[in-house]
Design a protein around this motif. Structure first.
Motif, short mmCIF file in Angstrom:
data_model
loop_
_atom_site.label_atom_id
_atom_site.label_comp_id
_atom_site.label_asym_id
_atom_site.label_seq_id
_atom_site.Cartn_x
_atom_site.Cartn_y
_atom_site.Cartn_z
N GLY A 46 0.78 -1.23 0.00
CA GLY A 46 0.00 0.00 0.00
C GLY A 46 0.81 1.28 0.00
O GLY A 46 0.26 2.37 0.17
N TYR A 87 3.77 7.64 -1.63
CA TYR A 87 2.33 7.66 -1.85
C TYR A 87 1.68 6.53 -1.06
O TYR A 87 2.09 5.37 -1.18
CB TYR A 87 2.02 7.47 -3.34
N LEU A 89 -1.82 4.49 -0.46
CA LEU A 89 -3.09 4.27 -1.12
C LEU A 89 -4.24 4.78 -0.26
O LEU A 89 -4.27 4.55 0.95
CB LEU A 89 -3.29 2.78 -1.40
N SER A 91 -8.42 4.83 0.45
CA SER A 91 -9.51 3.86 0.33
C SER A 91 -10.84 4.58 0.16
O SER A 91 -11.07 5.65 0.74
CB SER A 91 -9.57 2.95 1.56
N GLN A 128 -13.66 6.75 -7.78
CA GLN A 128 -12.22 6.54 -7.96
C GLN A 128 -11.68 7.42 -9.08
O GLN A 128 -10.64 8.07 -8.93
CB GLN A 128 -11.95 5.08 -8.28
N LEU A 253 -1.97 3.62 -9.13
CA LEU A 253 -1.47 2.71 -8.11
C LEU A 253 -2.65 1.97 -7.46
O LEU A 253 -3.69 2.57 -7.18
CB LEU A 253 -0.70 3.48 -7.03
N HIS A 254 -2.46 0.69 -7.24
CA HIS A 254 -3.51 -0.09 -6.57
C HIS A 254 -2.87 -1.17 -5.72
O HIS A 254 -1.69 -1.51 -5.89
CB HIS A 254 -4.47 -0.71 -7.58
N GLN A 255 -3.63 -1.71 -4.77
CA GLN A 255 -3.14 -2.80 -3.94
C GLN A 255 -3.36 -4.12 -4.65
O GLN A 255 -4.47 -4.41 -5.12
CB GLN A 255 -3.87 -2.80 -2.59
N GLY A 265 -7.69 -3.66 -7.51
CA GLY A 265 -7.78 -2.79 -6.35
C GLY A 265 -9.12 -2.77 -5.66
O GLY A 265 -9.32 -1.97 -4.74
N TYR A 286 -8.92 0.61 -3.36
CA TYR A 286 -7.71 1.27 -2.90
C TYR A 286 -6.95 1.80 -4.12
O TYR A 286 -6.66 1.03 -5.04
CB TYR A 286 -6.83 0.30 -2.12
N CYS A 287 -6.63 3.09 -4.11
CA CYS A 287 -5.99 3.65 -5.30
C CYS A 287 -5.21 4.90 -4.96
O CYS A 287 -5.36 5.52 -3.91
CB CYS A 287 -7.03 3.95 -6.37
N SER A 288 -4.36 5.29 -5.89
CA SER A 288 -3.64 6.55 -5.88
C SER A 288 -3.09 6.73 -7.28
O SER A 288 -3.33 5.91 -8.18
CB SER A 288 -2.52 6.54 -4.83
#
Length: 312
Positions: A46, A87, A89, A91, A128, A253-255, A265, A286-288
């Protein structure tokens, strides 16, 4: 007077007929092209650390010498940032509650739980995409540096403005991103100048292009702060993005490997049934996003979408 014939009435016959139904329709669902065009990177814990070189402080010297000369080989190294940005993540979560009596009795032809989860997932994914652009921490609009921001010369989205964006993101630009109203306004400006933008087919859909770069629509680049502007005019922004880690561009970005993972994600987990027979499901995404180098993105700001021409 002719005899009135007795016949089965429509209302009575309707009681024996099967009704063809649709799944629940949700107008707020969009194609969410941004998440499709971006390259995504899965994380283990994360957290994503963006390491950068201290550019300008330790340049690499390249010597070109004659074959018979013996120049001194320069001795140096490339230094890195000692405190790179990390960064974390974010939620986006929601809990869906379904009465088990309802799902047991009324799940044909459409499964009630499945439809509730499907619509909640769509809502999460819409949120998202909005966060990828507008989040105060990692949103692309917020993180573009000042030297990569330009103002429209006329206030309207013109071919000159789009060319200026290309000059800012000239190393393999991937796509423009704009509100549908902005794309329509850009089309009018091109038509006015006699240079209508060609189209290209991507992901099975048609996109306008400029200089071969697709112009991708999203209603998350708000016009006057709204997805659906109330008037013909309004101010907004246009982005030009280079995507991909190999291109030192922008990445999502994701988990990776989430428990209950349903898509990239996104996880759906059963939380149990309470004493009243209400089943609960936790949905989380979960993201960024990260701009790997500053020139991977450029922003055209304060764009007016309300300019029209009379062609009569």
């Amino acid at each position: 007077m002719a005899d009135v014939k007795n016949a089965l009435g429509r209302q009575a016959a309707f009681q024996l007929a099967n009704v063809t139904k649709t799944a629940p329709q949700f107008e707020a669902i969009t194609p969410r092209w941004l998440t499709r065009f971006l390259e995504w990177k899965g994380l283990e814990t994360g957290v994503f650390r963006l390491n950068r070189v201290k550019e300008g402080e330790t340049p690499l010297d390249v010597l070109c010498s004659k074959p018979d000369s013996r120049p001194d080989i320069p001795s140096l190294f490339v230094d890195y940032q000692e405190k790179p940005r990390e960064y974390f993540l974010s939620s986006i979560s929601v809990v869906i509650n379904v009465d088990t009596r309802v799902s047991d009795l009324y799940s044909s032809p459409y499964d009630q739980i499945g439809e509730q989860v499907r619509l909640a997932v769509e809502s999460l994914k819409e949120r998202q995409e909005s966060q990828l652009l507008n989040n105060d921490d990692y949103g692309l609009l917020k993180n573009a540096v000042q030297r990569q921001r330009i103002q429209s010369r006329s206030g309207f989205p013109t071919p000159d403005d789009f060319d200026e964006l290309i000059s800012k993101v000239w190393k393999e630009p991937s796509f423009f991103l704009a509100h549908p109203r902005t794309i329509a306004a850009f089309g009018r400006e091109c038509t006015r100048r006699g240079v209508p933008p060609p189209t290209a087919q991507l992901f099975g859909s048609q996109f306008l292009t400029w200089r071969g770069i697709p112009i991708v629509p999203t209603n998350k680049l708000f016009v006057d702060g709204r997805k659906e502007p109330q008037s013909l005019a309004g101010k907004t922004s246009v982005l030009l993005v280079r995507s991909g880690e190999g291109k030192q561009g922008v990445i999502g970005l994701h988990q990776a490997n989430l428990p209950g993972e349903k898509s990239r994600g996104l996880s759906v987990r059963f939380m149990g049934i309470d004493g009243a027979g209400i089943a609960s499901y936790l949905l989380s995404v979960y993201c960024s996003a990260a701009i790997l180098v500053d020139d991977a993105i450029a922003v055209l700001e304060d764009v007016d979408v309300g300019n029209y021409y009379d062609y009569a």
